[in-house]
Design a protein around this motif. Structure first.
Motif, mmCIF file in Angstrom:
data_model
loop_
_atom_site.group_PDB
_atom_site.id
_atom_site.type_symbol
_atom_site.label_atom_id
_atom_site.label_comp_id
_atom_site.label_asym_id
_atom_site.label_seq_id
_atom_site.Cartn_x
_atom_site.Cartn_y
_atom_site.Cartn_z
ATOM 1 N N LEU A 1 0.831 -1.205 0.000
ATOM 2 C CA LEU A 1 0.000 0.000 0.000
ATOM 3 C C LEU A 1 0.869 1.259 0.000
ATOM 4 C CD1 LEU A 1 -2.720 1.441 0.223
ATOM 5 C CD2 LEU A 1 -2.566 1.156 2.727
ATOM 6 N N LEU A 2 1.940 1.257 0.791
ATOM 7 C CA LEU A 2 2.820 2.422 0.837
ATOM 8 C C LEU A 2 3.484 2.672 -0.515
ATOM 9 C CD1 LEU A 2 4.467 1.975 4.359
ATOM 10 C CD2 LEU A 2 2.714 3.627 3.687
ATOM 11 N N CYS A 3 3.880 1.602 -1.197
ATOM 12 C CA CYS A 3 4.484 1.747 -2.529
ATOM 13 C C CYS A 3 3.467 2.309 -3.527
ATOM 14 C CB CYS A 3 5.034 0.412 -3.014
ATOM 15 S SG CYS A 3 6.519 -0.143 -2.159
ATOM 16 N N VAL A 4 2.242 1.826 -3.459
ATOM 17 C CA VAL A 4 1.194 2.322 -4.358
ATOM 18 C C VAL A 4 0.927 3.797 -4.084
ATOM 19 C CG1 VAL A 4 -1.249 2.142 -4.943
ATOM 20 C CG2 VAL A 4 0.140 0.077 -4.743
ATOM 21 N N LEU A 5 0.855 4.168 -2.813
ATOM 22 C CA LEU A 5 0.616 5.570 -2.471
ATOM 23 C C LEU A 5 1.785 6.456 -2.914
ATOM 24 C CD1 LEU A 5 -0.948 5.207 1.100
ATOM 25 C CD2 LEU A 5 -2.120 5.763 -1.043
ATOM 26 N N GLY A 6 3.008 5.964 -2.729
ATOM 27 C CA GLY A 6 4.170 6.718 -3.177
ATOM 28 C C GLY A 6 4.163 6.921 -4.681
ATOM 29 N N LEU B 1 10.444 -0.300 6.451
ATOM 30 C CA LEU B 1 9.895 1.053 6.432
ATOM 31 C C LEU B 1 10.997 2.102 6.285
ATOM 32 C CD1 LEU B 1 7.117 0.798 9.164
ATOM 33 C CD2 LEU B 1 6.862 0.740 6.679
ATOM 34 N N THR B 2 12.172 1.809 6.820
ATOM 35 C CA THR B 2 13.302 2.731 6.660
ATOM 36 C C THR B 2 13.628 2.922 5.191
ATOM 37 O OG1 THR B 2 14.258 2.164 8.812
ATOM 38 C CG2 THR B 2 15.753 3.090 7.164
ATOM 39 N N LEU B 3 13.676 1.837 4.436
ATOM 40 C CA LEU B 3 13.991 1.945 3.015
ATOM 41 C C LEU B 3 12.911 2.718 2.264
ATOM 42 C CD1 LEU B 3 15.782 1.314 0.623
ATOM 43 C CD2 LEU B 3 14.568 -0.849 0.352
ATOM 44 N N LEU B 4 11.649 2.454 2.557
ATOM 45 C CA LEU B 4 10.587 3.176 1.868
ATOM 46 C C LEU B 4 10.589 4.650 2.237
ATOM 47 C CD1 LEU B 4 7.584 0.676 1.874
ATOM 48 C CD2 LEU B 4 9.384 1.022 0.169
ATOM 49 N N ALA B 5 10.995 4.971 3.451
ATOM 50 C CA ALA B 5 11.133 6.385 3.819
ATOM 51 C C ALA B 5 12.243 7.038 3.001
ATOM 52 C CB ALA B 5 11.421 6.511 5.315
ATOM 53 N N LEU B 6 13.332 6.324 2.780
ATOM 54 C CA LEU B 6 14.420 6.857 1.956
ATOM 55 C C LEU B 6 13.964 7.084 0.511
ATOM 56 C CD1 LEU B 6 17.464 4.741 3.220
ATOM 57 C CD2 LEU B 6 16.997 7.162 3.664
ATOM 58 N N ALA B 7 13.059 6.236 0.034
ATOM 59 C CA ALA B 7 12.545 6.403 -1.331
ATOM 60 C C ALA B 7 11.794 7.715 -1.506
ATOM 61 C CB ALA B 7 11.634 5.227 -1.697
ATOM 62 N N LEU B 8 11.396 8.343 -0.400
ATOM 63 C CA LEU B 8 10.703 9.634 -0.456
ATOM 64 C C LEU B 8 11.657 10.820 -0.381
ATOM 65 C CD1 LEU B 8 7.675 8.825 1.869
ATOM 66 C CD2 LEU B 8 7.625 9.066 -0.622
#
Length: 475
Positions: free
Chosen positions: A27-32, A115-122
């Motif tokens: 879901l976080l990837c889709v939202l991003g 979640l750390t990696l997905l935060a870095l993707a932002l």
């Protein structure tokens, strides 16, 4: 030195981790991805975007930019006109890559690591640079997706994942003339570890991988697409000849009097790039090279090598000055190109209109670019840190490949760069984001002294960057 090792066991069972947190990551990837598409629909349009879209429409290519990018865009036109399909492809590659690695971190190291990696993707520079329709984010997104597949393979995935990863790497290697340096360590990651444990085997594999990359580039960009030849090498040669004169070396331009060479260099040359002050006047030097090559039959490379032979010290000083700007190391100001927000006028139907999300990303990216964490020099120093800690970690093969890719690609700009745009270093940022998240997740395996050794290069670089900015502000 060994390049292989067993994967670490995560704190959660695979099934439990996927059931509990897998849907959240998806879901976080889709939202991003949705936020990225909304903020940059349908792609920032630069002059390079217009040129390559025109080639995509006609199917007639030149080699000023590697034509494979325009060819890919031409295939995407079956899905829709303009930049929309290209932007959607980049966004899909971006979030698929980060999402796949995050899922692996979830299984091995838990929710926090993922979640750390997905935060870095932002991070705004990375997030925003993908919004431009250019070969640089395209290359970086291709390599990111390929790296994610190889990481999945290293962490226990199926062997067939190597095939799509290698194909993505070969395509990425053809999108920039210096992409070979970024792609080579990743191709070695695709080779089974037991095959390259001995130094001679590693050298043989690296040689074969380099030959494969060069062959794929030549096949795609020359044999298949048959572009018109615009001789982009002349631009590199011209920049270096100007830099040699500017740093007290001999005038290497064929048939150009010394007095005129000095006058043009004074008007046209800066360590950052050549010709912005007066494009029409400054074009004379590169035209002189093209005329000499056409009439005398001597290659531009020969002209370049002769100039280097006569004035090697001046060339080195020129190159170091330019590399300093490319890496944004000891610079008094930071160029405003952290994220492009523009729409180059054209008659092809391309247009970009920024919205509130675009402006927020642009503002935060500019702010990041002024900090040490927004500088290629810092990213390269962090890549060195990855190489320092890699041997102690379960994912050492991955970290050696990422650190080596960042370092080789960044160092290549010491020789081949003619402009210091931040987008050229985007892949280096991606490697540090992914590698840093993995190393941090596996930090329990790292001795305290090794952590200090790994962070020391980045700390020293960041201190010097801040001092240079303060000196520039005072001056």
């Amino acid at each position: 030195m060994t390049l292989s090792g067993p994967p670490a066991e995560g704190p959660l069972s695979s099934g439990r981790a996927v059931r509990r947190d897998g849907p959240l990551l998806a879901l976080l990837c889709v939202l991003g991805a949705a936020l990225q598409l909304y903020g940059f629909h349908w792609g920032v349009i630069t002059p390079d975007s217009v040129v390559q879209y025109g080639q995509a429409l006609t199917g007639v290519y030149d080699d000023w930019h590697p034509p494979v990018t325009a060819w890919v865009w031409r295939q995407l036109l079956r899905l829709g006109q303009g930049g929309a399909p290209f932007l959607a492809m980049d966004v899909l590659l971006y979030w698929s890559g980060f999402g796949l690695v995050a899922r692996g971190l979830l299984l091995r190291n838990g929710r926090g690591a993922a979640l750390t990696l997905l935060a870095l993707a932002l991070l705004p520079i990375a997030f925003g640079q993908v919004g431009a329709i250019l070969k640089d984010p395209f290359m970086a997104c291709l390599l990111l997706a390929a790296t994610a597949l190889l990481i999945r393979r290293e962490w226990g995935g199926a062997s067939w994942l190597r095939l799509p990863a290698v194909l993505l790497i070969l395509l990425a290697g053809a999108t920039r003339f210096n992409a070979l340096f970024a792609a080579l360590p990743l191709l070695l990651l695709a080779v089974p570890g037991q095959w390259i444990r001995r130094p001679l085997h590693l050298v043989a594999a690296a040689t074969a991988a380099a030959a494969l990359l060069v062959g794929a580039n030549w096949t795609l960009n020359e044999v298949m697409l048959r572009p018109g030849h615009s001789h982009p090498i002349n631009s590199l040669v011209n920049f270096d000849l100007a830099g040699i004169v500017a740093h007290g070396g001999h005038n290497g331009w064929p048939g150009l009097p010394d007095a005129e060479a000095n006058r043009l260099v004074a008007r046209c040359y800066t360590p950052r790039l050549f010709g912005m002050a007066d494009e029409q006047l400054c074009a004379r030097t590169e035209e002189r090279i093209a005329t000499h090559v056409a009439t005398r039959g001597e290659s531009a490379i020969s002209v370049w090598l002769r100039a280097l032979w006569r004035s090697p010290g001046a060339w080195v000083r020129h190159r170091l000055d330019h590399l300093n700007w490319n890496w944004r190391f000891l610079v008094p100001v930071v160029p405003d190109d952290a994220v492009y927000i523009m729409s180059q006028p054209n008659e092809l139907g391309l247009h970009f209109a920024p919205n509130a999300v675009t402006h927020v990303v642009g503002w935060t990216a500019r702010a990041m670019a002024w900090t040490p964490l927004g500088r290629p020099a810092t990213w390269i120093a962090l890549a060195i840190g990855l190489l320092i800690v890699a041997q102690q970690l379960p994912s050492r093969r991955i970290l050696l490949a990422l650190g080596g890719s960042a370092l080789l690609y960044g160092l290549a700009y010491a020789v081949v760069s003619v402009a210091p745009d931040l987008r050229y270093n985007l892949w280096t940022l991606f490697t540090v984001m992914v590698g840093g998240a993995i190393a941090f997740a596996e930090r329990a395996h790292i001795a305290g002294d090794r952590w200090k050794m790994a962070l020391l290069p980045a700390i020293l670089v960041m201190k010097l960057e801040v001092i240079a900015l303060l000196v520039g502000a005072i001056g």
